[in-house]
Scaffold this motif. Structure first.
Motif, PDB file in Angstrom:
ATOM      1  N   ALA A  54     -41.432  -5.363 -10.882  1.00 12.84           N
ATOM      2  CA  ALA A  54     -40.493  -4.025  -9.905  1.00 12.84           C
ATOM      3  C   ALA A  54     -39.611  -2.957 -10.124  1.00 12.84           C
ATOM      4  CB  ALA A  54     -39.663  -5.012  -9.200  1.00 12.84           C
ATOM      5  N   ARG A  55     -39.805  -2.271  -9.534  1.00  6.29           N
ATOM      6  CA  ARG A  55     -39.249  -0.893  -9.636  1.00  6.29           C
ATOM      7  C   ARG A  55     -39.384  -0.019 -10.784  1.00  6.29           C
ATOM      8  NH1 ARG A  55     -32.877  -1.433 -11.010  1.00  6.29           N
ATOM      9  NH2 ARG A  55     -33.812   0.671 -10.437  1.00  6.29           N
ATOM     10  N   PRO A  56     -40.977   0.249 -10.701  1.00 11.34           N
ATOM     11  CA  PRO A  56     -41.359   1.184 -11.743  1.00 11.34           C
ATOM     12  C   PRO A  56     -40.825   2.122 -12.099  1.00 11.34           C
ATOM     13  CG  PRO A  56     -42.977   1.105  -9.229  1.00 11.34           C
ATOM     14  CD  PRO A  56     -41.995  -0.112  -8.983  1.00 11.34           C
ATOM     15  N   GLU A  80     -51.091   0.679 -11.495  1.00  8.47           N
ATOM     16  CA  GLU A  80     -51.352   1.436 -10.484  1.00  8.47           C
ATOM     17  C   GLU A  80     -50.119   1.804  -9.509  1.00  8.47           C
ATOM     18  OE1 GLU A  80     -52.279  -2.481  -8.469  1.00  8.47           O
ATOM     19  OE2 GLU A  80     -53.150  -1.551 -10.092  1.00  8.47           O
ATOM     20  N   LYS A  81     -49.403   0.717  -9.688  1.00  7.60           N
ATOM     21  CA  LYS A  81     -47.635   1.329  -9.133  1.00  7.60           C
ATOM     22  C   LYS A  81     -47.004   1.950  -9.466  1.00  7.60           C
ATOM     23  CE  LYS A  81     -46.870  -3.678  -6.723  1.00  7.60           C
ATOM     24  NZ  LYS A  81     -46.532  -5.269  -6.938  1.00  7.60           N
ATOM     25  N   TYR A  82     -47.270   1.746 -11.489  1.00  8.79           N
ATOM     26  CA  TYR A  82     -46.868   3.248 -12.275  1.00  8.79           C
ATOM     27  C   TYR A  82     -47.472   4.371 -11.622  1.00  8.79           C
ATOM     28  CZ  TYR A  82     -44.423  -0.943 -14.110  1.00  8.79           C
ATOM     29  OH  TYR A  82     -43.265  -2.060 -14.198  1.00  8.79           O
ATOM     30  N   GLU A  84     -49.185   5.066  -9.006  1.00  8.68           N
ATOM     31  CA  GLU A  84     -47.997   6.205  -7.983  1.00  8.68           C
ATOM     32  C   GLU A  84     -46.182   6.448  -7.885  1.00  8.68           C
ATOM     33  OE1 GLU A  84     -48.885   2.463  -5.366  1.00  8.68           O
ATOM     34  OE2 GLU A  84     -51.204   2.299  -5.392  1.00  8.68           O
ATOM     35  N   ALA A  85     -45.754   5.659  -9.334  1.00 11.49           N
ATOM     36  CA  ALA A  85     -44.482   5.794  -8.885  1.00 11.49           C
ATOM     37  C   ALA A  85     -44.390   7.191 -10.185  1.00 11.49           C
ATOM     38  CB  ALA A  85     -43.399   5.049  -8.968  1.00 11.49           C
ATOM     39  N   ARG A 208     -59.810   2.407  -3.388  1.00 15.92           N
ATOM     40  CA  ARG A 208     -58.798   1.255  -2.623  1.00 15.92           C
ATOM     41  C   ARG A 208     -60.046   1.249  -1.571  1.00 15.92           C
ATOM     42  NH1 ARG A 208     -54.290  -0.070  -1.702  1.00 15.92           N
ATOM     43  NH2 ARG A 208     -52.988   1.312  -3.208  1.00 15.92           N
ATOM     44  N   ARG A 230     -58.375  -6.062  -7.631  1.00 16.28           N
ATOM     45  CA  ARG A 230     -56.749  -6.242  -6.619  1.00 16.28           C
ATOM     46  C   ARG A 230     -57.726  -6.306  -5.274  1.00 16.28           C
ATOM     47  NH1 ARG A 230     -54.590  -7.002 -10.907  1.00 16.28           N
ATOM     48  NH2 ARG A 230     -52.646  -5.900 -11.559  1.00 16.28           N
ATOM     49  N   ASP A 257     -55.742  -8.756   0.450  1.00 16.97           N
ATOM     50  CA  ASP A 257     -54.797  -8.155   0.814  1.00 16.97           C
ATOM     51  C   ASP A 257     -54.522  -7.894   1.947  1.00 16.97           C
ATOM     52  OD1 ASP A 257     -53.351  -5.113   0.997  1.00 16.97           O
ATOM     53  OD2 ASP A 257     -55.394  -4.142   1.446  1.00 16.97           O
TER      54      ASP A 257
END
Length: 317
Positions: A54-56, A80-82, A84-85, A208, A230, A257
């Motif tokens: 969590a929290r990238p 992908e979260k990293y 996007e962050a 996506r 995903r 999703d």
């Protein structure tokens, strides 16, 4: 080059949610030592194994605070979260676990494929004798979205079935064992002739909802879809609609999703849908494969050799 590696695990509430983190950290410390490196605090490190899911944004803060870090290893294939962050830094090499877990995930993809073709979900949910004719995988046309480690392993697993295999991937080079290797632009032309569609690609802004209503309408009504990548690769509402309108025979989903899929969602009640809760690979297997990847990358860092699993920040994987 000296390999000085910091291993960062969750703390606080995140640690409580992941009681295995300390065990994994100890295994990774042994892997670092086998690779010829030393485990040090972040301030003394030139390499970082990042285990905080969590929290990238915290990774970016850590890199800014410790500019000596030049390599970061993620334990996941998907980052992908990293991306996007905005956690990636130009001066740092990032590696992930892409390809490391392909063995078990490809097995799971084959299992979901066979179960979907043979109506296993419906039979298992029906508490009475219910003979149903199965559909054989033998000789079927299989389209795989993605050309990485999972696709490569799955292609080999499919060989005994005599399938015609088409791989759709971003890179133009042919995937060994596939009958056809095509670019993403060929997706719509390929779907009408597809019996089994398997999703095994990275999640990026461009992938996506790569399978939405238009793509589902192109599949023949006897087709089955399998997703081990995903959940956001598939437009869930469009999938529910396709099943409701009998435009799809079955779906085997290890990812959804939203995820976790909430209770009461129509996919849970559809007898043509088999859902496994993002468990294609076991914790023991993941830890073992990650430790092997870290050991090799520490050795490569020390010897100034190319690292495994390098991320292309532009592509997002």
């Amino acid at each position: 080059m000296e390999a000085r590696i910091a291993i960062v695990v969750p703390d606080g509430p995140e640690a409580a949610a992941d009681p295995e983190a300390e065990r994994v950290r100890a295994a990774l410390a042994e892997a670092v030592a086998r690779g010829g490196g030393a485990v040090v605090p972040p301030g003394a490190a030139n390499g970082l194994v990042w285990l905080v899911p969590a929290r990238p944004e915290l990774l970016g803060e850590t890199l800014d605070a410790h500019p000596g870090i030049r390599w970061v290893q993620f334990p996941w294939a998907g980052v992908e979260k990293y991306a996007e962050a905005g956690a990636f830094r130009d001066e740092v090499t990032f590696t992930c676990a892409k390809g490391a877990y392909a063995g078990q995930v490809s097995e799971h993809a084959l299992l979901l494929t066979l179960a979907s073709l043979r109506n296993i979900a419906r039979q298992a949910r029906t508490p009475r004798w219910l003979p149903m004719p199965p559909t054989s995988l033998s000789g079927r046309t299989v389209t795989i979205l993605g050309g990485g480690g999972i696709a490569g392993k799955l292609v080999r697993l499919l060989q005994p079935f005599g399938c015609h295999i088409t791989v759709i991937r971003r890179r133009p080079d042919k995937l060994d064992g596939a009958d056809d290797t095509l670019p993403p632009s060929a997706l719509h032309a390929t779907l009408p002739g597809t019996d089994v569609l398997v999703l095994a690609l990275a999640l990026t802004p461009g992938t996506r909802h790569v399978i939405g209503r238009p793509e589902l309408e192109l599949l023949p009504p006897h087709a089955v879809i399998v997703n081990v990548a995903r959940g956001a690769h598939i437009d869930t509402d469009a999938l529910v609609e396709a099943l409701r309108e009998d435009r799809l025979a079955a779906a085997g989903l290890d990812v959804t999703d939203p995820e976790p899929l909430p209770g009461g969602h129509p996919l849970w009640d559809d007898p043509r849908v088999l859902i496994t809760s993002h468990c294609a690979d076991s914790p023991e297997y993941v830890t073992r494969m990650l430790c092997e990847r870290v050991e090799r990358n520490v050795r490569h860092l020390r010897d100034a050799h190319p690292l495994e699993g390098v991320i292309d920040p532009t592509a997002g994987y």
